[in-house]
Design a protein around this motif. Structure first.
Motif, PDB file in Angstrom:
ATOM      1  N   GLU A   1       0.826  -1.198   0.000  1.00  0.00           N
ATOM      2  CA  GLU A   1       0.000   0.000   0.000  1.00  0.00           C
ATOM      3  C   GLU A   1       0.872   1.264   0.000  1.00  0.00           C
ATOM      4  OE1 GLU A   1      -3.562   2.065   2.650  1.00  0.00           O
ATOM      5  OE2 GLU A   1      -2.885   0.033   3.156  1.00  0.00           O
ATOM      6  N   ALA A   2       1.988   1.235   0.751  1.00  0.00           N
ATOM      7  CA  ALA A   2       2.896   2.393   0.802  1.00  0.00           C
ATOM      8  C   ALA A   2       3.543   2.632  -0.555  1.00  0.00           C
ATOM      9  CB  ALA A   2       3.956   2.175   1.884  1.00  0.00           C
ATOM     10  N   GLU A   3       3.951   1.555  -1.225  1.00  0.00           N
ATOM     11  CA  GLU A   3       4.544   1.703  -2.558  1.00  0.00           C
ATOM     12  C   GLU A   3       3.528   2.279  -3.543  1.00  0.00           C
ATOM     13  OE1 GLU A   3       6.009  -2.203  -3.440  1.00  0.00           O
ATOM     14  OE2 GLU A   3       7.548  -2.095  -1.882  1.00  0.00           O
ATOM     15  N   ASP A   4       2.301   1.790  -3.469  1.00  0.00           N
ATOM     16  CA  ASP A   4       1.240   2.306  -4.343  1.00  0.00           C
ATOM     17  C   ASP A   4       0.948   3.772  -4.038  1.00  0.00           C
ATOM     18  OD1 ASP A   4       1.098  -0.218  -5.456  1.00  0.00           O
ATOM     19  OD2 ASP A   4      -0.752  -0.785  -4.403  1.00  0.00           O
ATOM     20  N   ALA A   5       0.969   4.126  -2.748  1.00  0.00           N
ATOM     21  CA  ALA A   5       0.706   5.517  -2.349  1.00  0.00           C
ATOM     22  C   ALA A   5       1.809   6.434  -2.864  1.00  0.00           C
ATOM     23  CB  ALA A   5       0.590   5.620  -0.831  1.00  0.00           C
ATOM     24  N   LEU A   6       3.068   6.001  -2.780  1.00  0.00           N
ATOM     25  CA  LEU A   6       4.177   6.811  -3.278  1.00  0.00           C
ATOM     26  C   LEU A   6       4.035   7.032  -4.779  1.00  0.00           C
ATOM     27  CD1 LEU A   6       6.824   8.301  -2.853  1.00  0.00           C
ATOM     28  CD2 LEU A   6       8.013   6.109  -3.095  1.00  0.00           C
TER      29      LEU A   6
ATOM     30  N   ALA B   1       1.271   6.980  -6.502  1.00  0.00           N
ATOM     31  CA  ALA B   1       0.138   7.893  -6.707  1.00  0.00           C
ATOM     32  C   ALA B   1       0.541   9.331  -6.380  1.00  0.00           C
ATOM     33  CB  ALA B   1      -1.047   7.470  -5.853  1.00  0.00           C
ATOM     34  N   ALA B   2       1.336   9.521  -5.316  1.00  0.00           N
ATOM     35  CA  ALA B   2       1.765  10.868  -4.939  1.00  0.00           C
ATOM     36  C   ALA B   2       2.675  11.472  -6.001  1.00  0.00           C
ATOM     37  CB  ALA B   2       2.474  10.828  -3.582  1.00  0.00           C
TER      38      ALA B   2
ATOM     39  N   ILE C   1      -2.791  17.341  -2.934  1.00  0.00           N
ATOM     40  CA  ILE C   1      -3.074  15.907  -3.076  1.00  0.00           C
ATOM     41  C   ILE C   1      -1.873  15.078  -2.636  1.00  0.00           C
ATOM     42  CG2 ILE C   1      -3.644  14.089  -4.729  1.00  0.00           C
ATOM     43  CD1 ILE C   1      -5.303  16.203  -6.245  1.00  0.00           C
ATOM     44  N   VAL C   2      -0.647  15.536  -2.972  1.00  0.00           N
ATOM     45  CA  VAL C   2       0.568  14.839  -2.523  1.00  0.00           C
ATOM     46  C   VAL C   2       0.572  14.762  -0.998  1.00  0.00           C
ATOM     47  CG1 VAL C   2       3.094  14.991  -2.333  1.00  0.00           C
ATOM     48  CG2 VAL C   2       1.982  15.445  -4.519  1.00  0.00           C
ATOM     49  N   ARG C   3       0.329  15.905  -0.354  1.00  0.00           N
ATOM     50  CA  ARG C   3       0.343  15.945   1.110  1.00  0.00           C
ATOM     51  C   ARG C   3      -0.738  15.036   1.703  1.00  0.00           C
ATOM     52  NH1 ARG C   3       3.645  19.438   3.476  1.00  0.00           N
ATOM     53  NH2 ARG C   3       4.599  21.043   2.185  1.00  0.00           N
ATOM     54  N   LYS C   4      -1.898  14.987   1.081  1.00  0.00           N
ATOM     55  CA  LYS C   4      -2.987  14.134   1.568  1.00  0.00           C
ATOM     56  C   LYS C   4      -2.610  12.659   1.463  1.00  0.00           C
ATOM     57  CE  LYS C   4      -7.947  13.274   0.776  1.00  0.00           C
ATOM     58  NZ  LYS C   4      -7.933  11.850   0.838  1.00  0.00           N
ATOM     59  N   ILE C   5      -2.114  12.245   0.290  1.00  0.00           N
ATOM     60  CA  ILE C   5      -1.746  10.831   0.070  1.00  0.00           C
ATOM     61  C   ILE C   5      -0.638  10.419   1.024  1.00  0.00           C
ATOM     62  CG2 ILE C   5      -0.699   9.221  -1.571  1.00  0.00           C
ATOM     63  CD1 ILE C   5      -2.139  10.845  -3.815  1.00  0.00           C
ATOM     64  N   ILE C   6       0.435  11.228   1.076  1.00  0.00           N
ATOM     65  CA  ILE C   6       1.581  10.881   1.922  1.00  0.00           C
ATOM     66  C   ILE C   6       1.195  10.946   3.401  1.00  0.00           C
ATOM     67  CG2 ILE C   6       3.924  11.587   2.601  1.00  0.00           C
ATOM     68  CD1 ILE C   6       3.723  10.155  -0.132  1.00  0.00           C
ATOM     69  N   GLY C   7       0.391  11.915   3.783  1.00  0.00           N
ATOM     70  CA  GLY C   7      -0.047  12.016   5.181  1.00  0.00           C
ATOM     71  C   GLY C   7      -0.820  10.791   5.628  1.00  0.00           C
ATOM     72  N   GLU C   8      -1.743  10.327   4.777  1.00  0.00           N
ATOM     73  CA  GLU C   8      -2.555   9.151   5.132  1.00  0.00           C
ATOM     74  C   GLU C   8      -1.704   7.897   5.255  1.00  0.00           C
ATOM     75  OE1 GLU C   8      -5.631   9.012   2.168  1.00  0.00           O
ATOM     76  OE2 GLU C   8      -6.742  10.673   3.082  1.00  0.00           O
ATOM     77  N   ILE C   9      -0.782   7.684   4.312  1.00  0.00           N
ATOM     78  CA  ILE C   9       0.029   6.459   4.384  1.00  0.00           C
ATOM     79  C   ILE C   9       1.021   6.554   5.538  1.00  0.00           C
ATOM     80  CG2 ILE C   9       1.874   7.043   2.748  1.00  0.00           C
ATOM     81  CD1 ILE C   9       0.092   3.650   3.099  1.00  0.00           C
TER      82      ILE C   9
END
Length: 139
Positions: free
Chosen positions: A73-78, A80-81, A89-97
């Motif tokens: 999930e972290a790799e997918d989030a990175l 996506a970011a 959006i970058v801050r939201k994705i990285i913050g959540e993961i």
């Protein structure tokens, strides 16, 4: 409840009779997928557990231990970011993961270690082609 096979009756003929009786009662008429071909991935080889994997996916179960699932999930989030159109959006994705990674770091479940640390949102912003607040896309 299924009746027991009587002694002295050939197993195959007994099973055939059970199936014929069930067909006569209409027990096979409204089964899910009746009359449709079995689903099959053309590019993959036959997997005996295809139905188990499909059921688990449908029910939302993961085959991976929690730490390995979070790594993925972290790799997918990175990814996506890095493709995100704006800093927000970058801050939201990285913050959540990062929240999930920190939680697992401090309360590790049984299984293999996580082997991840929270991402630096500033580094991710620079890597995607501009730092946060750079006035770039969405910034």
């Amino acid at each position: 409840m299924t009746e027991r096979k009587p002694p002295g009756v050939d197993f195959e003929s007994w099973v055939d009779k059970q199936i014929r009786d069930a067909e006569r009662r209409g027990e096979f008429e409204r089964l899910p997928g009746a009359g449709e071909p079995l689903p099959r991935d053309i590019e993959s080889t036959y997997d005996e557990l295809w139905w188990v994997k499909r059921k688990m996916a449908r029910e939302g179960f993961s085959v991976l231990p929690p730490t390995l699932a979070l790594r993925k999930e972290a790799e997918d989030a990175l990814e996506a970011a890095l493709a995100a159109p704006s800093e927000r959006i970058v801050r939201k994705i990285i913050g959540e993961i990062n929240d999930k990674v920190r939680e697992m770091m401090f309360k590790p479940p049984p299984g293999p270690p996580l082997g991840k640390k929270p991402y630096d949102v500033e580094d991710v912003g620079r890597e995607r082609g501009g730092g946060p607040g750079d006035g770039g896309p969405g910034g």
